[in-house]
Enzyme design. Structure first.
Site, mmCIF file in Angstrom:
data_model
loop_
_atom_site.group_PDB
_atom_site.id
_atom_site.type_symbol
_atom_site.label_atom_id
_atom_site.label_comp_id
_atom_site.label_asym_id
_atom_site.label_seq_id
_atom_site.Cartn_x
_atom_site.Cartn_y
_atom_site.Cartn_z
ATOM 1 N N ARG A 192 41.777 50.029 41.915
ATOM 2 C CA ARG A 192 42.128 48.593 41.900
ATOM 3 C C ARG A 192 43.612 48.382 41.599
ATOM 4 O O ARG A 192 44.158 48.956 40.670
ATOM 5 C CB ARG A 192 41.265 47.888 40.842
ATOM 6 N N LYS A 210 32.653 40.102 40.075
ATOM 7 C CA LYS A 210 32.446 38.676 39.797
ATOM 8 C C LYS A 210 33.483 37.830 40.550
ATOM 9 O O LYS A 210 33.148 36.832 41.172
ATOM 10 C CB LYS A 210 32.568 38.387 38.283
HETATM 11 P P1 AMP Z 1 38.450 39.821 33.197
HETATM 12 O O1 AMP Z 1 39.581 39.520 34.120
HETATM 13 O O2 AMP Z 1 37.326 38.820 33.324
HETATM 14 O O3 AMP Z 1 37.972 41.238 33.287
HETATM 15 O O4 AMP Z 1 39.016 39.621 31.694
HETATM 16 C C1 AMP Z 1 40.090 40.409 31.208
HETATM 17 C C2 AMP Z 1 40.090 40.426 29.686
HETATM 18 O O5 AMP Z 1 40.209 39.076 29.189
HETATM 19 C C3 AMP Z 1 38.809 40.956 29.050
HETATM 20 O O6 AMP Z 1 38.812 42.364 28.943
HETATM 21 C C4 AMP Z 1 38.868 40.281 27.687
HETATM 22 O O7 AMP Z 1 39.819 40.908 26.826
HETATM 23 C C5 AMP Z 1 39.421 38.904 28.016
HETATM 24 N N1 AMP Z 1 38.337 37.933 28.329
HETATM 25 C C6 AMP Z 1 38.071 37.316 29.524
HETATM 26 N N2 AMP Z 1 37.022 36.483 29.422
HETATM 27 C C7 AMP Z 1 36.612 36.557 28.139
HETATM 28 C C8 AMP Z 1 35.557 35.952 27.405
HETATM 29 N N3 AMP Z 1 34.698 35.089 27.977
HETATM 30 N N4 AMP Z 1 35.432 36.280 26.093
HETATM 31 C C9 AMP Z 1 36.271 37.136 25.500
HETATM 32 N N5 AMP Z 1 37.272 37.764 26.120
HETATM 33 C C10 AMP Z 1 37.456 37.478 27.433
#
Ligand code: AMP
Length: 221
Positions: A132, A22
């Site tokens: 990563r 993403k």
């Molecule tokens: P990401 O970098 O998008 O993979 O997000 C890392 C972590 O942040 C995820 O594993 C969740 O713990 C938290 N997180 C990010 N976006 C959300 C969301 N929209 N809702 C809930 N938790 C989120």
């Protein structure tokens, strides 16, 4: 048709399991369309954790165990950051991740008009995550196979040390994938019902990006 600007506002959401790319697809769209704004929920959360804010303190326990941060906390945090001008194009990367978050967005009057569902095989994702590395200060992401740093273990820009994200640990990552299946499928259904869902398949970002770019230009160019 211009390939560097859009003729109508795009309010885009990126959906896809952790590691689907993403962030990479968002970065490539931003490079192509410099006027588009982007918000990454993960980056906003990590910034809050690093600064030790109240939200950061609440969020860090969930994040380090691979769980989702509660919908109420997330919705409040992100809704306050979304551009309010109807002519601004933006990409939300990582939010909404659940159906209640999508409903909160819709209730707040945000009219999402394109939802990109990145469909990448799990086998590819597991391999990608194992490779990563990130630079904690900036959020810059490297892949040891596809996009390694110039000097092993060090960030290209600052020369600081790269680390593995705590939640990229294989066991934690498995939980994140399971949570994804459980929470994100209803989100995809929500946007499918609204008629704005577009699913793209591919194994690499180079394979996916040209298809995404064509679709963005077809809809908004
Ligand atoms: P990401 O970098 O998008 O993979 O997000 C890392 C972590 O942040 C995820 O594993 C969740 O713990 C938290 N997180 C990010 N976006 C959300 C969301 N929209 N809702 C809930 N938790 C989120």
């Amino acid at each position: 048709m211009s390939t560097s600007s859009l003729s109508r506002a795009a309010r885009i959401i990126m959906v896809g399991c952790p590691g689907a790319g993403k962030g990479t697809q968002t970065a490539r769209l931003l490079k192509q369309f410099p006027a588009v704004k982007a918000l990454s929920s993960g980056d906003i959360l990590r910034d809050n954790v690093a600064r030790g804010t109240d939200i950061g303190k609440q969020a860090s326990t969930y994040m380090s165990s691979g769980s989702l941060v509660p919908d109420i906390v997330m919705s409040k945090l992100i809704l306050s950051s979304i551009p309010s001008s109807p002519t601004t194009s933006y990409i939300l990367d990582g939010f909404p991740r659940t159906r209640p978050q999508a409903e909160a967005l819709s209730d707040a009057g945000v009219d999402v008009n394109f939802v990109v569902n990145l469909d990448v095989p799990h086998s590819v994702i597991l391999e990608r995550i194992a490779n990563r590395m990130v630079h904690p200060g900036s959020g810059r992401v490297y892949n040891l196979t596809y996009s390694p740093p110039k000097v092993e273990g060090l960030d290209d820009v600052t020369g600081e040390k790269l680390v593995r994200r705590v939640d990229d640990d294989p066991e934690t990552f498995k939980i994140r994938l399971e949570k994804y299946e459980e929470k994100t499928k209803p989100l995809i259904d929500f946007y499918r019902e609204k008629g704005v869902l577009w699913t793209v398949q591919g194994r690499t970002s180079d394979e996916i990006f040209p298809k995404l770019l064509d679709e963005v230009l077809r809809r908004f160019g």
